[in-house]
Design a protein around this motif. Structure first.
Motif, PDB file in Angstrom:
ATOM      1  N   ARG A 109       0.907  -1.053  -0.134  1.00 35.58           N
ATOM      2  CA  ARG A 109      -0.004   0.020   0.243  1.00 35.58           C
ATOM      3  C   ARG A 109       0.985   1.340  -0.076  1.00 35.58           C
ATOM      4  O   ARG A 109       1.879   1.322   0.734  1.00 35.58           O
ATOM      5  CB  ARG A 109      -1.078   0.062   1.216  1.00 35.58           C
ATOM      6  N   LYS A 110       0.297   2.321  -0.648  1.00 36.88           N
ATOM      7  CA  LYS A 110       1.116   3.588  -0.787  1.00 36.88           C
ATOM      8  C   LYS A 110       0.226   4.571  -1.269  1.00 36.88           C
ATOM      9  O   LYS A 110      -1.028   4.448  -1.608  1.00 36.88           O
ATOM     10  CB  LYS A 110       2.121   3.706  -1.952  1.00 36.88           C
ATOM     11  N   TRP A 111       0.490   5.819  -0.802  1.00 30.69           N
ATOM     12  CA  TRP A 111      -0.090   7.150  -0.916  1.00 30.69           C
ATOM     13  C   TRP A 111       0.684   7.840  -1.832  1.00 30.69           C
ATOM     14  O   TRP A 111       1.807   8.196  -1.338  1.00 30.69           O
ATOM     15  CB  TRP A 111      -0.537   7.748   0.178  1.00 30.69           C
ATOM     16  N   CYS A 112       0.364   8.298  -3.080  1.00 34.55           N
ATOM     17  CA  CYS A 112       1.224   9.265  -3.993  1.00 34.55           C
ATOM     18  C   CYS A 112       0.672  10.403  -4.362  1.00 34.55           C
ATOM     19  O   CYS A 112      -0.756  10.523  -4.711  1.00 34.55           O
ATOM     20  CB  CYS A 112       1.918   8.394  -5.182  1.00 34.55           C
ATOM     21  N   ARG A 113       1.449  11.408  -4.721  1.00 34.52           N
ATOM     22  CA  ARG A 113       0.798  12.602  -5.401  1.00 34.52           C
ATOM     23  C   ARG A 113       1.214  12.277  -6.970  1.00 34.52           C
ATOM     24  O   ARG A 113       2.078  11.853  -7.232  1.00 34.52           O
ATOM     25  CB  ARG A 113       1.488  13.929  -4.814  1.00 34.52           C
ATOM     26  N   LEU A 114       0.217  12.802  -7.720  1.00 33.84           N
ATOM     27  CA  LEU A 114       0.429  12.684  -9.328  1.00 33.84           C
ATOM     28  C   LEU A 114       1.690  13.605  -9.692  1.00 33.84           C
ATOM     29  O   LEU A 114       1.744  14.801  -9.448  1.00 33.84           O
ATOM     30  CB  LEU A 114      -0.857  13.175 -10.054  1.00 33.84           C
ATOM     31  N   GLY A 115       2.602  12.876 -10.206  1.00 32.29           N
ATOM     32  CA  GLY A 115       3.938  13.472 -10.537  1.00 32.29           C
ATOM     33  C   GLY A 115       4.749  14.033  -9.510  1.00 32.29           C
ATOM     34  O   GLY A 115       5.832  14.566  -9.535  1.00 32.29           O
ATOM     35  N   GLY A 116       4.686  13.436  -8.233  1.00 34.90           N
ATOM     36  CA  GLY A 116       5.221  13.536  -6.900  1.00 34.90           C
ATOM     37  C   GLY A 116       5.799  12.497  -6.379  1.00 34.90           C
ATOM     38  O   GLY A 116       6.015  11.508  -6.940  1.00 34.90           O
ATOM     39  N   SER A 117       6.072  12.604  -5.068  1.00 36.93           N
ATOM     40  CA  SER A 117       6.470  11.479  -4.112  1.00 36.93           C
ATOM     41  C   SER A 117       5.541  10.544  -3.565  1.00 36.93           C
ATOM     42  O   SER A 117       4.271  10.787  -3.652  1.00 36.93           O
ATOM     43  CB  SER A 117       7.355  12.017  -3.085  1.00 36.93           C
ATOM     44  N   CYS A 118       5.857   9.499  -3.123  1.00 34.85           N
ATOM     45  CA  CYS A 118       5.032   8.432  -2.386  1.00 34.85           C
ATOM     46  C   CYS A 118       5.312   8.152  -1.061  1.00 34.85           C
ATOM     47  O   CYS A 118       6.454   8.328  -0.578  1.00 34.85           O
ATOM     48  CB  CYS A 118       4.986   7.222  -3.308  1.00 34.85           C
ATOM     49  N   VAL A 119       4.335   7.838  -0.150  1.00 33.60           N
ATOM     50  CA  VAL A 119       4.562   7.394   1.343  1.00 33.60           C
ATOM     51  C   VAL A 119       4.135   6.175   1.237  1.00 33.60           C
ATOM     52  O   VAL A 119       2.846   5.611   0.986  1.00 33.60           O
ATOM     53  CB  VAL A 119       3.540   8.435   2.125  1.00 33.60           C
ATOM     54  N   THR A 120       4.612   5.224   1.939  1.00 30.61           N
ATOM     55  CA  THR A 120       4.283   3.803   2.285  1.00 30.61           C
ATOM     56  C   THR A 120       3.601   3.739   3.535  1.00 30.61           C
ATOM     57  O   THR A 120       2.620   2.789   3.654  1.00 30.61           O
ATOM     58  CB  THR A 120       5.553   2.639   2.148  1.00 30.61           C
ATOM     59  N   ARG A 121       3.984   4.103   4.612  1.00 31.84           N
ATOM     60  CA  ARG A 121       3.298   4.000   6.080  1.00 31.84           C
ATOM     61  C   ARG A 121       3.251   5.307   6.545  1.00 31.84           C
ATOM     62  O   ARG A 121       2.226   5.690   6.989  1.00 31.84           O
ATOM     63  CB  ARG A 121       4.130   3.280   6.899  1.00 31.84           C
ATOM     64  N   SER A 122       4.145   6.286   6.813  1.00 30.59           N
ATOM     65  CA  SER A 122       4.154   7.643   7.220  1.00 30.59           C
ATOM     66  C   SER A 122       5.161   8.430   6.570  1.00 30.59           C
ATOM     67  O   SER A 122       6.324   7.821   6.274  1.00 30.59           O
ATOM     68  CB  SER A 122       4.360   7.597   8.755  1.00 30.59           C
ATOM     69  N   GLY A 123       5.020   9.711   6.518  1.00 30.92           N
ATOM     70  CA  GLY A 123       5.936  10.531   6.047  1.00 30.92           C
ATOM     71  C   GLY A 123       5.187  11.895   5.773  1.00 30.92           C
ATOM     72  O   GLY A 123       4.203  12.100   6.300  1.00 30.92           O
ATOM     73  N   SER A 124       5.634  12.651   4.759  1.00 28.58           N
ATOM     74  CA  SER A 124       5.250  14.084   4.497  1.00 28.58           C
ATOM     75  C   SER A 124       5.282  14.276   2.814  1.00 28.58           C
ATOM     76  O   SER A 124       6.161  13.841   2.159  1.00 28.58           O
ATOM     77  CB  SER A 124       5.773  15.129   5.232  1.00 28.58           C
TER      78      SER A 124
END
Length: 366
Positions: free
Chosen positions: A154-169
């Motif tokens: 599972r990941k959370w990504c911004r279109l054209g940007g970076s991704c976060v797998t568990r936590s981050g900014s």
């Protein structure tokens, strides 16, 4: 089948180009809708963008272009400031399960393109969200809930940007990803900033689901404490266009209610003040009239009457008149002049008792 088709696309050299970025695979429930963002490079801002349907690029059919009117089935819009054009497919059926291409026209050259696969299912999609358009307030937090049935990273990504797998900014906003045993994946964004507005997607295994986040200034009527917006997944995705309209309408209604409350708070004290002043003025007026009416009593009026007295003197007769034994007495009437003050019926009765009084004095002169 999809793996073999992708391998065929790679062999033919038609898997896309680096000028466009978009999702690779999405899953949607039948009867719903899906909006897919396509990021392009700045040199293509004024070019025509379009969506092409078909697994083979050379044989795909144009579904919608930016220089055409939107249809009920397909719609397209181009945000030239962010360099993203979005394509929306409505009223999905199993016939819409297909490969699609985000493309940019290049005059005198080969068009830029990037494909994605759309899977339409009659049951619950493998990865979906309640709505693709989400609004948050600057400095606040939002929770985005995904329902997922597939396995994988599972990941959370911004279109054209970076991704976060568990936590981050990402762009200054804190990102936390948590999963529950019920198959709900929650993405929490904390400390939203204006720069946080844009397209994101959640990744679970080989599926992605894009969402658009809009960050606005917090209205004055909303408390300064942080508020969390919770989105509970439903059985059917909602068209992001109608969701945006509902959210804007909700904001207007809050502002109207705030104006109404402020008017009521102002009108109630003003009405009370006017009522008190009116009652006080009425009491003063009645007291003044009562004082004028009872100011002059009959006794006072009698005291103001003018009484005239006359003196009567007796003179004895001379020698030539000695034979007249009777004395001559002269009387004078005493007239009472009525005052010019206000007179009532009770005063008139007193006047009648004293109006004919006569006074006389007899003095004998030797």
């Amino acid at each position: 089948m999809a793996v073999h088709l992708s391998f065929l696309l790679i062999l033919t050299g038609l898997t896309g180009s680096h000028g466009i970025t978009t999702v690779s695979k999405v899953s949607v429930r039948a009867g719903g809708s899906i909006t897919v963002p396509c990021l392009y490079e700045s040199q293509y801002i004024n070019h025509v963008k379009y969506l092409c349907k078909g697994s083979i690029w050379n044989f795909c059919s144009d579904a919608i272009k930016t220089n055409q009117h939107n249809t009920g089935k397909f719609s397209i819009s181009d945000d030239k400031q962010r360099k993203i054009f979005t394509v929306t497919i409505n009223d999905l059926t199993d016939k819409d399960t297909e490969y699609y291409w985000c493309a940019v026209e290049i005059k005198d050259g080969t068009d830029l393109k990037e494909y994605f696969h759309l899977s339409v299912t009659g049951g619950s999609p493998s990865l979906y969200v309640a709505q693709q358009e989400i609004t948050g307030f600057k400095g606040d937090n939002i929770n985005i809930k995904y329902h997922c049935q597939n396995s994988g990273e599972r990941k959370w990504c911004r279109l054209g940007g970076s991704c976060v797998t568990r936590s981050g900014s990402i762009d200054g906003a804190r990102v936390e990803i948590s999963a529950s045993n019920s198959g709900v994946l929650t993405v929490t964004l904390s400390g939203l900033r204006t720069e946080s507005s844009g397209w994101y997607w959640c990744v679970k295994g080989d599926l992605q689901m894009p969402v658009h986040i809009t960050v606005t200034e917090k209205p004055r009527t909303i408390a300064a404490t942080s508020q969390i917006t919770t989105l509970t997944p439903t059985s059917k995705p909602v068209n992001h266009t109608s969701s945006t309209a509902e959210q804007r309408l909700s904001t207007v209604e809050v502002e109207q209610q705030s104006v109404s409350v402020n008017l009521i708070v102002f009108i109630i004290p003003l009405g009370s003040l006017i009522f008190i002043v009116t009652v006080a003025s009425f009491i003063c007026l009645m007291f003044k009239r009562h004082k004028q009416t009872t100011g002059d009593s009959p006794a006072t009026i009698m005291g103001k009457e003018e009484v005239t007295y006359s003196t009567v003197k007796q003179r004895r007769k001379t020698s030539g008149q000695l034979h007249r034994a009777e004395e001559e007495v002269t009387y004078s009437d005493v007239k009472q002049r009525k005052p010019t003050d206000k007179w009532t019926d009770a005063n008139r009765d007193v006047d009648e008792m004293y109006s004919d009084v006569m006074y006389s004095s007899v003095v004998t002169i030797d």
